[in-house]
Design a protein around this motif. Structure first.
Motif, PDB file in Angstrom:
ATOM      1  N   VAL A  22      11.998  -0.469   9.722  1.00  0.00           N
ATOM      2  CA  VAL A  22      13.360  -0.537  10.267  1.00  0.00           C
ATOM      3  C   VAL A  22      13.669  -1.959  10.735  1.00  0.00           C
TER       4      VAL A  22
ATOM      5  N   GLU B  38       6.791   2.968  10.205  1.00  0.00           N
ATOM      6  CA  GLU B  38       8.201   3.368  10.208  1.00  0.00           C
ATOM      7  C   GLU B  38       9.040   2.357  10.993  1.00  0.00           C
TER       8      GLU B  38
ATOM      9  N   PRO C  10      13.612  -4.521   7.068  1.00  0.00           N
ATOM     10  CA  PRO C  10      13.904  -3.745   5.848  1.00  0.00           C
ATOM     11  C   PRO C  10      13.690  -4.548   4.583  1.00  0.00           C
TER      12      PRO C  10
END
Length: 225
Positions: free
Chosen positions: A222, A218, A225
Motif C-alpha cells: 500500500v 500488505e 504500490p
C-alpha cells in the motif's frame, strides 16, 4: 448555491489538510520547539495570513496533527482486523504488527508526539489523554468480541486492554531512544508471543511468523504500490 458552497468548503478542507501534511514534514525535520510558523508557511508556500485563517497558532495545528495521526493508526488497525474470519492469534498478531509498522514509518513524528511534546500545554495533554483512553476502550471492545468468537482467558477486558497498551507504549519509547537502524517491526514476534501467552491463546510459532510477514507485505504494498 449549495454546489458552490460545497466546492468552496472542499477547497478549504484540502488547503487545511495540505498545511497539516506540510507541517508534519517540518516538525519531523526540525522538532516541535525548533519549528516556527514562519518555517511552516515558507515550506507550504503560503502567506502568514493564510496560515492564521486556518489555525490559531502552532499549538492548535500540532494538536490537530496529533489527532490526525491517531486516527490514521486506528484506521490501519481496523483495515487489518477481521474478527469473524481470522482466528484470535492471527488478528492479534496483525494488529500488533500494523501498529509497529505505523510507528516505524513515522519515527520522527512519533518521537515528537511521545517524548518532545510531553507537557506541551493543558489542552494538548487533555487531547492526548483522551486519545489514550479511547484506544484502551477500543481494545477493550475488541477483547469482548474476541471472547465471543474464540476460547480465550480474559477475565477482565479493561485490565487486559490496559496491560496491552502499557506493554506497547513502553516498547515504542525504548525503540525511540535506541538505535535508529533497528526496525521496530522486528519486535512484532516477541510482542505478539508475549501477549498471546498472557491470554493463554494456543498458537504455532511458524503461524505467527507467517501472519507477521503477510500483514507487513500488505502494508508495504500500500505504501509503495
Amino acid at each position: 448555491m449549495y454546489k458552490t458552497s460545497k466546492e468552496t468548503q472542499d477547497r478549504k478542507d484540502a488547503k487545511r489538510q495540505y498545511i497539516l501534511d506540510t507541517s508534519a514534514k517540518v516538525f519531523a525535520n526540525r522538532g516541535y520547539h525548533n519549528t516556527t510558523v514562519k518555517d511552516i508557511v515558507e515550506e507550504a508556500s503560503i502567506s502568514v495570513g493564510s496560515f492564521y485563517f486556518y489555525f490559531k497558532g502552532k499549538e492548535e495545528l500540532f494538536t490537530e496533527l496529533y489527532l490526525n495521526i491517531v486516527k490514521a493508526f486506528q484506521d490501519t488497525a481496523q483495515k487489518v482486523l477481521d474478527i469473524e474470519n481470522y482466528n484470535l492469534a492471527k488478528n492479534f498478531t496483525r494488529v500488533i504488527s500494523a501498529n509497529l509498522w505505523m510507528y516505524q514509518s513515522n519515527r520522527e513524528l512519533a518521537r515528537i508526539m511521545l517524548i518532545e511534546a510531553v507537557g506541551l500545554n493543558p489542552e494538548f495533554e487533555k487531547k492526548r489523554s483522551d486519545s489514550v483512553r479511547e484506544s484502551c476502550r477500543t481494545m477493550e471492545g475488541w477483547f469482548k468480541r474476541f471472547k465471543v468468537h474464540n476460547p480465550v482467558n480474559i477475565p477482565d477486558e479493561r485490565i487486559a486492554a490496559l496491560a496491552f497498551e502499557s506493554s506497547f507504549y513502553y516498547l515504542i519509547l525504548d525503540w525511540l531512544e535506541g538505535d535508529e537502524a533497528v526496525k521496530l517491526t522486528d519486535s512484532s514476534y516477541g510482542l505478539s508471543i508475549y501477549n498471546l501467552q498472557a491470554l493463554k491463546v494456543t498458537f504455532e510459532d511458524e503461524d505467527i511468523k507467517m501472519y507477521i510477514k503477510e500483514v507487513l507485505d500488505e502494508l508495504n504494498r500500500v505504501q509503495n504500490p
